[in-house]
Design a protein around this motif. Structure first.
Motif, short mmCIF file in Angstrom:
data_model
loop_
_atom_site.label_atom_id
_atom_site.label_comp_id
_atom_site.label_asym_id
_atom_site.label_seq_id
_atom_site.Cartn_x
_atom_site.Cartn_y
_atom_site.Cartn_z
N MET A 55 -4.62 8.80 13.55
CA MET A 55 -3.67 9.94 12.99
C MET A 55 -2.30 9.17 12.79
N SER A 56 -1.67 9.56 11.58
CA SER A 56 -0.39 9.14 11.46
C SER A 56 0.38 10.44 10.69
N PRO A 57 1.70 9.98 10.90
CA PRO A 57 2.55 10.95 10.25
C PRO A 57 2.33 11.11 9.00
N SER A 58 2.53 12.45 8.39
CA SER A 58 2.08 12.71 6.97
C SER A 58 3.00 12.01 5.95
N GLU A 59 4.19 11.87 6.30
CA GLU A 59 5.13 11.07 5.42
C GLU A 59 4.74 9.70 4.91
N ILE A 60 3.89 9.08 5.84
CA ILE A 60 3.52 7.55 5.65
C ILE A 60 2.08 7.54 5.48
N ARG A 61 1.16 8.52 5.44
CA ARG A 61 -0.19 8.53 5.46
C ARG A 61 -0.66 7.77 4.03
N GLY A 62 0.01 8.24 2.97
CA GLY A 62 -0.30 7.83 1.76
C GLY A 62 -0.27 6.17 1.75
N SER A 63 0.91 5.76 1.95
CA SER A 63 1.15 4.33 1.94
C SER A 63 0.10 3.55 3.16
N LEU A 64 -0.36 4.19 4.17
CA LEU A 64 -1.18 3.70 5.02
C LEU A 64 -2.73 3.56 4.28
N VAL A 65 -3.01 4.31 3.60
CA VAL A 65 -4.08 4.34 3.00
C VAL A 65 -4.26 3.35 1.91
N ALA A 66 -2.96 3.24 1.17
CA ALA A 66 -2.85 2.16 -0.09
C ALA A 66 -3.04 0.80 0.87
N THR A 67 -2.39 0.60 1.78
CA THR A 67 -2.31 -0.62 2.61
C THR A 67 -3.58 -1.08 3.02
N ASN A 68 -4.55 -0.09 3.44
CA ASN A 68 -5.83 -0.06 3.96
C ASN A 68 -6.70 -0.73 2.85
N VAL A 69 -6.77 -0.07 1.72
CA VAL A 69 -7.31 -0.46 0.65
C VAL A 69 -7.08 -1.97 0.05
N LEU A 70 -5.89 -2.17 0.15
CA LEU A 70 -5.35 -3.57 -0.23
C LEU A 70 -5.89 -4.49 0.83
N MET A 71 -5.98 -4.12 2.16
CA MET A 71 -6.52 -5.13 3.15
C MET A 71 -8.01 -5.41 2.96
N ILE A 72 -8.64 -4.50 2.53
CA ILE A 72 -10.22 -4.56 2.25
C ILE A 72 -10.33 -5.45 0.88
N THR A 73 -9.63 -5.10 0.20
CA THR A 73 -9.86 -6.19 -1.33
C THR A 73 -9.25 -7.41 -0.96
N GLY A 74 -8.29 -7.63 -0.18
CA GLY A 74 -7.73 -9.07 0.32
C GLY A 74 -8.83 -9.50 1.25
N GLY A 75 -9.35 -8.89 2.12
CA GLY A 75 -10.38 -9.44 2.73
C GLY A 75 -11.57 -9.98 2.24
N GLN A 76 -12.14 -9.32 1.02
CA GLN A 76 -13.35 -9.58 0.44
C GLN A 76 -12.75 -10.82 -0.59
N PHE A 77 -11.68 -11.05 -0.80
CA PHE A 77 -11.24 -12.38 -1.54
C PHE A 77 -11.25 -13.29 -0.39
N ILE A 78 -10.82 -13.30 0.70
CA ILE A 78 -10.69 -14.34 1.44
C ILE A 78 -12.47 -14.69 2.04
N SER A 79 -13.06 -13.54 1.97
CA SER A 79 -14.38 -14.00 2.39
C SER A 79 -15.25 -14.71 1.48
N TYR A 80 -14.63 -14.35 -0.04
CA TYR A 80 -15.38 -15.17 -0.95
C TYR A 80 -14.72 -16.70 -0.98
N LEU A 81 -13.71 -17.15 -0.60
CA LEU A 81 -12.99 -18.25 -0.42
C LEU A 81 -13.58 -19.01 0.98
#
Length: 132
Positions: free
Chosen positions: A1-27
């Motif tokens: 649960m997150s405050p509505s004013e930062i929810r969008g940025s949290l979702v974007a950060t989550n997607v960025l972390m998933i993509t970054g994790g896939q890249f680190i996994s490849y390395l």
């Protein structure tokens, strides 16, 4: 649960972390290509973040909505107090109370027979069950 004013940025950060994790996994997997027993090391190392995440998730509090529905209102308010400012806490508790009451009423009015009366839901169920 997150405050509505930062929810969008949290979702974007989550997607960025998933993509970054896939890249680190490849390395990491690239680094293990020259090691004897390559696939065993790749599989073993990939399990470490999952184990760490499992143990860290044990420290997370229950959802305030779940706590409230299960008649643990004081615990729900404590969890909400960790998320929202004191000024906003009363509004969020009132909103949670209203939503929980609506959910209880809806849950009492629905049976399994009601679910399959809709053609769209029956088709979605058959498609999902068929894919299993």
């Amino acid at each position: 649960m997150s405050p509505s004013e930062i929810r969008g940025s949290l979702v974007a950060t989550n997607v960025l972390m998933i993509t970054g994790g896939q890249f680190i996994s490849y390395l990491v997997n690239l680094a293990f290509t020259q090691v004897p027993g390559t696939w065993r090391w790749m599989l073993g190392v990939s399990g470490v973040p999952a184990v760490v995440q499992f143990f860290l998730m044990l420290l997370l509090p229950e959802s305030p909505r779940w706590l409230y529905i299960n008649n643990r209102e004081s615990e729900a308010i404590i969890v909400l107090g960790k998320i929202y400012d004191f000024d906003r806490l009363d509004d969020e508790v009132a909103l949670l109370t209203a939503q929980s009451e609506q959910d209880r009423q809806k849950r009492d009015d629905v049976s399994y027979g009601h679910v399959f009366k809709s053609k769209e839901i029956r088709l979605a169920f058959l498609a999902g069950a068929g894919l299993q």
